[in-house]
Scaffold this motif. Structure first.
Motif, PDB file in Angstrom:
ATOM      1  N   ARG A 116      -0.247  12.093   0.624  1.00 44.86           N
ATOM      2  CA  ARG A 116      -0.812  12.138  -0.713  1.00 44.86           C
ATOM      3  C   ARG A 116      -1.942  11.131  -0.860  1.00 44.86           C
ATOM      4  NH1 ARG A 116       1.497   7.826  -3.765  1.00 44.86           N
ATOM      5  NH2 ARG A 116       1.161   8.913  -5.751  1.00 44.86           N
ATOM      6  N   ASP A 117      -2.757  11.316  -1.890  1.00 41.80           N
ATOM      7  CA  ASP A 117      -3.831  10.386  -2.213  1.00 41.80           C
ATOM      8  C   ASP A 117      -3.226   9.111  -2.808  1.00 41.80           C
ATOM      9  OD1 ASP A 117      -6.135   9.108  -2.906  1.00 41.80           O
ATOM     10  OD2 ASP A 117      -6.785  10.581  -4.394  1.00 41.80           O
ATOM     11  N   GLU A 118      -3.585   7.957  -2.256  1.00 37.72           N
ATOM     12  CA  GLU A 118      -3.082   6.671  -2.745  1.00 37.72           C
ATOM     13  C   GLU A 118      -4.225   5.751  -3.152  1.00 37.72           C
ATOM     14  OE1 GLU A 118       0.829   5.350  -0.604  1.00 37.72           O
ATOM     15  OE2 GLU A 118      -0.508   6.144   0.939  1.00 37.72           O
ATOM     16  N   SER A 121      -4.282   1.733  -3.857  1.00 34.38           N
ATOM     17  CA  SER A 121      -3.182   1.019  -3.210  1.00 34.38           C
ATOM     18  C   SER A 121      -3.715   0.118  -2.100  1.00 34.38           C
ATOM     19  CB  SER A 121      -2.176   2.018  -2.635  1.00 34.38           C
ATOM     20  OG  SER A 121      -1.144   1.343  -1.937  1.00 34.38           O
ATOM     21  N   VAL A 124      -2.018   2.070   2.408  1.00 37.01           N
ATOM     22  CA  VAL A 124      -1.974   3.527   2.297  1.00 37.01           C
ATOM     23  C   VAL A 124      -1.290   4.111   3.525  1.00 37.01           C
ATOM     24  CG1 VAL A 124      -4.073   3.633   0.888  1.00 37.01           C
ATOM     25  CG2 VAL A 124      -4.251   3.838   3.388  1.00 37.01           C
ATOM     26  N   HIS A 209       4.372   3.978   4.430  1.00 37.19           N
ATOM     27  CA  HIS A 209       3.853   4.847   3.376  1.00 37.19           C
ATOM     28  C   HIS A 209       3.785   6.299   3.843  1.00 37.19           C
ATOM     29  CE1 HIS A 209       2.179   2.225   0.000  1.00 37.19           C
ATOM     30  NE2 HIS A 209       2.890   1.419   0.767  1.00 37.19           N
ATOM     31  N   ASP A 213       6.034   9.469   2.183  1.00 37.83           N
ATOM     32  CA  ASP A 213       5.440  10.748   1.801  1.00 37.83           C
ATOM     33  C   ASP A 213       6.153  11.909   2.492  1.00 37.83           C
ATOM     34  OD1 ASP A 213       2.681  11.905   0.512  1.00 37.83           O
ATOM     35  OD2 ASP A 213       3.241  13.033   2.294  1.00 37.83           O
ATOM     36  N   ASP A 248       2.970  -4.425   0.451  1.00 41.36           N
ATOM     37  CA  ASP A 248       2.388  -3.955  -0.798  1.00 41.36           C
ATOM     38  C   ASP A 248       2.049  -5.151  -1.691  1.00 41.36           C
ATOM     39  OD1 ASP A 248       2.621  -1.171  -0.260  1.00 41.36           O
ATOM     40  OD2 ASP A 248       4.758  -1.293  -0.711  1.00 41.36           O
TER      41      ASP A 248
END
Length: 390
Positions: A116-118, A121, A124, A209, A213, A248
């Protein structure tokens, strides 16, 4: 009958048989069933006649008992320099890439989306460079590119696919599942293709990440199963080397925008000062080696005729995709290398509790716990429907 969520022993049995069959030799220490005895037939018209430049091979099989059901089987590592190189290209690259392919002066968008688009962040999703390159070459090269096969199957309203593989092939099969689930742009028609994945003994395909996903799009939906032996070492690699930059934000070392907080606990600062230089050296050495190998691969792509004219759906009439076009896409991948070696597993885990020890007939068989014959034995003993889980 449509694919159903959940671990299905019959499906897992068929997929382990197909994953062994692609090697062309019997499994050890015990053979797995012949696919034809399980009702599966290889579809030569959808399977390449030769591997890619990284020695990746895949096959398409049809379930004779279920019209419209196919399996895409990805071969694992074989004893060739190219195949082993794909395993050793360790760096992570961004899992969501908007690549461009230039053909005859025309630039075509190639959404290579594996997560997915992050946007926004600090960390990623990232995927293993070698496995990502392998998937790209599978999609675009050989006499029967996988992208053309997927496009053909997506036009069949009855079509559904099981995706499988062993070892390196398992890791690539995981990324392939992500490509289908996240298909967009010119590939958006692929996203509706029903698929379910069983992979055996995969090396870690990406970072945390990416794992999050994949678990969301497949694992928690009961459509992405990762079968591993508790004594196998391949699912434990690549080695994970986690540093402060893999965390993160915000965290005690970095604010949300990635800057260092003005006041850091001296004990934490001292720990980072001792760890970060060694991590940085390992990362930079890994990236330098990967760039060297990738540049050699690009040279071979440009020189060799490895691309089918029907590789890219929607290619304007009269235009032919060539090796130089694919090499340009490789450049796009290399421009998004992450300075990270933080690898994790992905998918809903199906553990096979294995007996410790090596090959009693060959003490130098370092892949003893990795053989699909052992996987087959443990699968039957621990997950057959007649055996209650305890």
């Amino acid at each position: 009958m449509a694919l159903q969520p959940g671990f299905d022993f019959t499906e897992a049995t068929a997929m382990i048989a197909l994953s062994q069959a692609i090697y062309g030799v019997p499994a050890i220490p015990v053979p797995t069933p012949d696919p034809d005895k399980l009702g599966w037939s290889k579809v030569d018209s959808l399977s390449p006649s030769a591997p890619t430049l990284l020695d990746n091979l895949w096959q398409v099989w049809r379930n004779d008992n279920k019209p419209g059901q196919y399996a895409i089987v990805v071969r694992g590592t074989v004893d060739t320099e190219a195949s082993i190189l794909a395993d050793l290209l360790f760096p992570l690259i961004d899992a969501r890439l908007d690549l461009a392919i230039k053909v005859g002066g025309v630039e075509l968008d190639f959404p290579f989306h594996l997560a997915r688009d992050e946007t926004g962040s600090a960390v990623v999703a990232g995927t293993h460079l070698g496995f990502s390159l392998s998937l790209l070459l599978m999609l675009l090269t050989t006499d029967r590119p996988l992208l053309a096969t997927l496009s053909e199957l997506s036009l069949d309203p009855q079509a559904e696919i099981l995706v499988t593989g062993h070892s390196q092939g398992a890791s690539i099969a995981t990324l392939l599942t992500s490509f289908i689930r996240h298909a967009s742009g010119i590939f958006s028609g692929l996203s509706g293709l029903p698929c379910k994945t069983y992979v055996y003994a995969p090396a870690k395909p990406g970072n945390d990440h990416y794992g999050y996903d994949y678990d969301f799009i497949a694992g928690v939906r009961g459509l992405g199963w990762t079968i591993v032996s508790t004594q196998g070492w391949v699912p434990q690699v690549p080695f994970t080397l986690q540093g402060p930059g893999d965390l993160d934000t915000p965290n005690p070392l970095r604010e949300y925008d990635g800057t260092r907080p003005p006041l850091v606990d001296p004990r934490i600062a001292a720990l980072c000062a001792s760890v970060e230089p060694a991590v940085e050296v390992a990362r930079l050495q890994t990236v330098a080696r990967a760039l060297e190998v990738a540049n050699d691969l690009k040279t071979k792509l440009i020189r060799e005729g490895t691309v089918s004219p029907n590789a890219l759906p929607g290619l304007p009439t009269g235009m032919r995709l060539d090796g130089a076009s694919v090499a340009g896409a490789v450049d796009g991948m290399l421009s998004r290398i992450q300075l990270s070696l933080n690898f994790t597993t992905a998918g809903s885990l199906v553990p096979l509790f294995a007996a410790p020890g090596g090959n009693p007939a060959d003490p130098k068989d370092f892949f003893w716990q990795h053989h699909l014959g052992n996987y087959w034995t443990y699968l039957q003993e621990q997950y057959a429907p007649t055996r209650p889980l305890s």
